[in-house]
Structure formats: structure tokens, C-alpha cells
Design an enzyme around this catalytic site. Structure first.
Site, PDB file in Angstrom:
ATOM      1  N   SER A   1       0.723 -38.654 -48.834  1.00  0.00           N
ATOM      2  CA  SER A   1       1.082 -38.384 -47.442  1.00  0.00           C
ATOM      3  C   SER A   1      -0.139 -37.919 -46.656  1.00  0.00           C
ATOM      4  CB  SER A   1       2.164 -37.302 -47.362  1.00  0.00           C
ATOM      5  OG  SER A   1       3.434 -37.837 -47.619  1.00  0.00           O
TER       6      SER A   1
ATOM      7  N   HIS B   1       5.346 -30.960 -41.915  1.00  0.00           N
ATOM      8  CA  HIS B   1       4.735 -32.150 -42.529  1.00  0.00           C
ATOM      9  C   HIS B   1       4.124 -33.057 -41.468  1.00  0.00           C
ATOM     10  CE1 HIS B   1       4.560 -36.038 -44.688  1.00  0.00           C
ATOM     11  NE2 HIS B   1       4.467 -35.304 -45.786  1.00  0.00           N
TER      12      HIS B   1
ATOM     13  N   ASP C   1       7.413 -39.358 -38.650  1.00  0.00           N
ATOM     14  CA  ASP C   1       7.409 -38.228 -39.581  1.00  0.00           C
ATOM     15  C   ASP C   1       8.423 -37.190 -39.120  1.00  0.00           C
ATOM     16  OD1 ASP C   1       6.195 -36.115 -41.463  1.00  0.00           O
ATOM     17  OD2 ASP C   1       4.818 -37.799 -41.718  1.00  0.00           O
TER      18      ASP C   1
END
Length: 542
Positions: A371, A219, A188
Site C-alpha cells: 500500500s 490510511h 482509499d
């Protein structure tokens, strides 16, 4: 010094300076640097590339015509970006292509674990070489860029009942062993352990030296926080060892090659599970080779299905769409599919992904998207592995998939896959004497005469056969005059095996376009628990 000797030396010096100036032409490394600027390595590379004596991506050493061109692939800098990729299908094809590239003096870099040849340019010579009979099945692919869906909870299309801080409870992961002994790789954006207040069992690697600032910078931290917990968030597998590999920069951009390389590194580092909360619009042979490398080594790959919603075609992105990858869609806290969650035959399973409490920077915010759903599914597998120590990652993943809570159309479908992850069911799957039945969903169907009807379903979620299941459904709606009306259906099913889903038909005579509420209650004489109830809201004719 004699005068004649002095004059002679002066003339020689002038001749030397003139020769030096003639040499300092357009091809000169020094003049190139003066005109273009840049580092010495960039200047040398530009000059030698123009002379045709070094491969693009090289460090600047001149190669004579008599030198083995194979040296060019060894001189390629790891910092140089590969723009084009060719992935071979066999060891024999690799050997042939290597020999052909060397003979044609085409520069390349080769990764044996991915079977991938990397090029900085797609030259005519390369195109001619690959058009030959031996390489007819090979294609030059762009080094694709990946993308993320940033959490934007205010957007109207992100609807449903938020999960909040209930994630661990909703997936049934409330045992004492929560991922201990399991190694998880998360690929990520950069994960800031200290700022996000992540635990000490999280290790961060940035193998490609990518930037860490940008709109998507948090994120990765959000994804990891659902697995390990952080701040006031309870992680599903908070005892697992997590290694976060930075494959995306702070704006959420990365390449197929970097993701593929990180997958290989994670496998070699001993990961049991790999989480990919990222997506590509197109397939990449290099990325697929990395997935196959992981699968060949017994590593389970879990990926976000995508946030493109439901269309007339599959909207599942890559790498989730590859065979053997667990493609995860998103449901809300009630187990209903999120409107943004991608659909298609490649979809495998669902997990909570609407308004999940996660860590962004040093705050707790709600995160919606597949996600968010993918790490929930990854963590459920890790949780179950620590409860079933006699099974490996692949075997445990199969148990989790086989014990998903069905939803939507009975069995695997394109909206819910196999159903919603349920860690408790997976862990208890070998425990005898569990009697449990639950309503699973209401889906629209069409009868042979063309009229609309609704399939109302229930699933035996225990470990024992049920002699009978009693399903009671009430449909409530408003008439045109504002009054409330309702219809009821009572259905009975016999001899329902563990995991089996049964369904009956309700055919209400209600005008199309009318909003209705289905309240389904299901029970069994053998079940010790109170009847389970589920409410489903939809519009007649949709």
C-alpha cells in the site's frame, strides 16, 4: 340536526373506523412501522415488498400489474446496497438481458459504463433466467469486500532497511518539475487534508457518504502524503493535482461496486493516473469492467500487489492481477524485496515500501506494505510525465517500466517483476552519452549436475552500449570454528546493450545452511562514475 340523520352519520363513522382497522393489518405500512420501527421509507418498502408490488430497493410506490416493470429499475434508491452483480460482455447481451429481466419482472439497476446489472437479492427467478442459452457465460457475483494491510512496523515479519524520509531521493525524483499538470486519483479511506497537513492541491470527495472513523482512518492520508508531501515529508510528485475518492470506510472496508464506480468517476473527472492501495481476494467482473473503462480512456491504473508474501502459487491480489494494471511490490531502502511483498507472474514493478515516512493523523510514522509502494510508483510516473510533456500517461508509464532497475533473476521475474522504479533513468532515457552500470542481484540457481550455485548479475543502466563490464564478487562466511573465510569471482562481459542485464555463475563449496554475504562490485572502462557496489546477504541452499 334531525335525530335520525345524526344516528345515520354515527353509524357511517363506526363502519369507516372498522374498515380502517381491518385495513391496518400485517401488510399495513402504519402497522409495519409501529411493529418494526425505522424510517417511513423503510416501513413503506417493507410493506410493499411483502405484497410483491415493488422491487427490493424501491422507494415505496405501488406498481400495478399493467405498469411497465422497467419503472422498477428507475425507482431504485442510490442509497440502497447492491448485494449481487452481473456484468454483461457486449451491448447485444445487455439489450437481451434487460428485456428478459423486464419480462420476468425481476428488479434491477443498470450502470451502462460498467455494463453491470445490480440486484438486492439472488432469486430463483434470476437463477433460472441466467441459466438460459443466451446468458450461459454470465455469473451472479457477490458485491465483494476489499481489505487493507494496516501499518504495523513492530511486527517481526516486516524486515529490511527502512526508507524513512529518503523516498524522493531513492526513486531518483529530484528534478524541479515534479508532477505539474498531472491529475492523480487516489481511491482509499477518507483523507483529512487539514489534520494531515496536506497541501492545497489535494481535493477530497466522499461520493458514497462512508464513515471516516476507525482503525484504518488514516490510511488514505498516508498514501496521499507520499505523493504530495505533508508536514516534514517531501512528496515525489508534490506539484500534481490529487483527488482523493473515499471508497473505504474508517475501518478499511469497501465494496467492489463502489471501487468500480469511483474508478469510472475518476476517469470522467479527467484523471491521468489512478492509485489503488487496496485489494480483493477474488476477481470481480464489475471491477474488471471499470479497469477496462479506464484503460480504454488512456488512464493508467496502479495497484498494490498485496502483502501475502511468497508461496508456491501467485499471491498477487485484485485489481493488481488484472491485465494492464501496474502491480507494485515493495522493496526496502537497499532495493531488496520485502518478505511480505506478494509474488507471481502478474507482478509488474517494485517501489520502496518498507518504513516509508508518511502522515498518520497529525504525526509522521513509518508505513510498510505494498500500500506504501503503490503510491511511490504512481508518483514516479506523474513525476516523469511532467518531465516528458510530449508523451501521454500510457506512453510515460511504458518508459518508466522499460527503465526499471533490474533485480533478482535477470529480466522479468515473479519476485521483482521488471525491477525497481527509477525516475532518473526514465527521464534520461532519451539523453545520449550516459554510461552507467550497476550490480543488480544474487539469485540461487541449480546447475545441470544438481548442485546449488548463484547467479551474480549486473545491468547497463545508461543510454549507450558498453564494450565491456567487469564484475568482481566476494563471498564471505564463517566456518564452524568461528573463523572467517571468503571466495572471489571475477567475470567479464562484452558488448552490453542499454538496459541489458548480464550474469555469471558462482559455485561456492560451502555447507548448506551457512549464512553468506555477497559483495558485488561492477565497473566499465567507459564509465566516469566510481565502481558501484552492492551487498546481498543470504543462506546457502535457500
Amino acid at each position: 340536526m334531525p335525530r335520525k340523520l345524526y344516528i345515520l352519520l354515527s353509524l357511517l363513522l363506526l363502519v369507516s373506523l372498522g374498515a380502517f382497522w381491518l385495513w391496518l393489518g400485517e401488510d399495513s405500512p402504519l402497522r409495519s412501522r409501529r411493529a418494526r420501527g425505522g424510517s417511513p421509507q423503510e416501513v413503506m418498502r417493507a410493506a410493499y415488498e411483502k405484497r410483491g408490488t415493488i422491487a427490493p430497493g424501491g422507494k415505496g410506490k405501488r406498481a400495478s400489474a399493467s405498469e411497465d416493470v422497467a419503472a422498477q429499475e428507475d425507482e431504485s434508491s442510490e442509497d440502497d446496497e447492491a448485494r449481487y452483480l452481473v456484468t454483461a460482455t457486449s451491448a447485444e447481451q445487455v439489450a437481451k438481458l434487460q428485456a428478459a429481466l423486464r419480462a420476468a419482472r425481476i428488479a434491477f439497476r443498470y450502470d451502462p459504463r460498467l455494463r453491470t446489472f445490480q440486484f438486492s437479492e439472488h432469486s430463483d427467478a434470476l437463477a433460472r433466467l441466467l441459466s438460459g442459452e443466451d446468458f450461459a457465460d454470465l455469473n451472479v457475483e457477490d458485491n465483494l469486500s476489499t481489505y487493507l494491510l494496516l501499518p504495523q512496523p513492530e511486527e517481526p515479519e516486516i524486515t529490511g532497511i527502512p526508507v524513512g524520509h529518503r523516498l524522493r531521493r531513492l526513486v531518483g525524483a529530484e528534478g524541479e518539475e515534479r508532477g505539474s499538470g498531472v491529475k492523480i486519483a487516489v481511491l482509499d479511506t477518507f483523507v483529512d487534508v487539514a489534520r494531515a497537513e496536506l497541501p492545497s492541491n489535494v481535493t477530497v470527495l466522499n461520493p458514497f457518504k462512508l464513515g471516516t472513523d476507525g482503525e484504518a482512518a488514516d490510511h488514505g492520508s498516508a498514501v496521499v502524503s507520499m505523493i504530495t508531501g505533508a508536514g516534514d515529508i517531501d512528496g515525489i510528485a508534490d506539484q500534481a493535482s490529487v483527488t482523493a475518492y473515499t471508497v473505504l470506510d474508517g475501518n478499511g472496508y469497501g465494496t467492489a461496486l463502489n471501487v468500480a464506480k469511483a474508478i469510472v468517476q475518476a476517469v470522467d473527472d479527467g484523471a491521468n493516473l489512478i492509485n489503488l492501495s487496496l485489494g480483493f481476494s477474488y476477481s470481480s467482473s464489475t471491477l474488471q469492467a471499470a479497469i477496462e473503462y479506464a484503460q480504454a480512456n488512456g488512464v493508467v491504473v496502479v495497484a498494490a500487489a498485496g502483502n501475502s508474501g511468497e508461496k508456491t502459487h501467485s499471491t498477487v491480489c485484485y485489481p493488481a492481477a488484472y491485465e494492464g494494471v501496474i502491480a507494485v511490490g515493495a522493496v526496502d531502502a537497499m532495493g531488496e524485496r520485502a518478505s511480505f511483498s506478494s509474488t507471481g507472474p502478474e507482478l509488474v514493478i517494485m517501489a520502496p515500501g518498507v518504513g516509508n515516512a508518511t502522515r498518520f493523523d497529525d504525526e509522521t510514522l513509518l508505513f510498510s506494505g505494498t500500500s506504501a509502494a503503490a503510491p511511490a510508483a504512481t508518483a514516479v510516473i506523474a513525476y516523469t510525465m511532467s518531465q516528458m510533456e510530449n508523451l501521454n500517461a500510457v506512453e510515460v508509464a511504458s518508459v518508466v517500466l522499460a527503465n526499471a532497475d533490474d533485480n533478482g533473476t535477470p529480466g522479468k521475474d515473479e519476485q521483482y517483476g521488471l525491477g525497481v522504479v527509477d525516475a532518473e533513468r526514465a527521464v534520461d532515457s532519451e539523453t545520449p552519452g550516459i554510461y552507467l552500470v550497476a550490480p543488480t542481484g544474487v539469485t540461487r540457481t541449480t546447475l545441470p549436475d544438481g548442485t546449488a550455485a548463484y547467479a551474480i548479475s549486473a545491468q547497463n543502466q545508461g543510454t549507450e552500449p558498453l564494450e565491456s563490464i567487469e564484475l568482481h564478487a566476494t563471498i564471505t562466511y564463517q566456518r564452524d570454528d568461528g573463523t572467517t573465510a571468503s571466495s572471489t569471482w571475477d567475470l567479464t562481459f562484452s558488448n552490453v546493450a542499454p538496459g541489458q542485464t548480464v550474469s555469471g555463475i558462482a559455485n561456492p563449496t560451502i555447507p548448506a545452511g551457512t549464512p553468506v554475504t555477497f559483495t558485488t562490485t561492477v565497473s566499465s572502462p567507459q564509465m566516469f562514475y566510481p565502481p558501484h557496489r552492492k551487498t546481498t546477504r543470504l543462506v546457502v541452499g535457500e
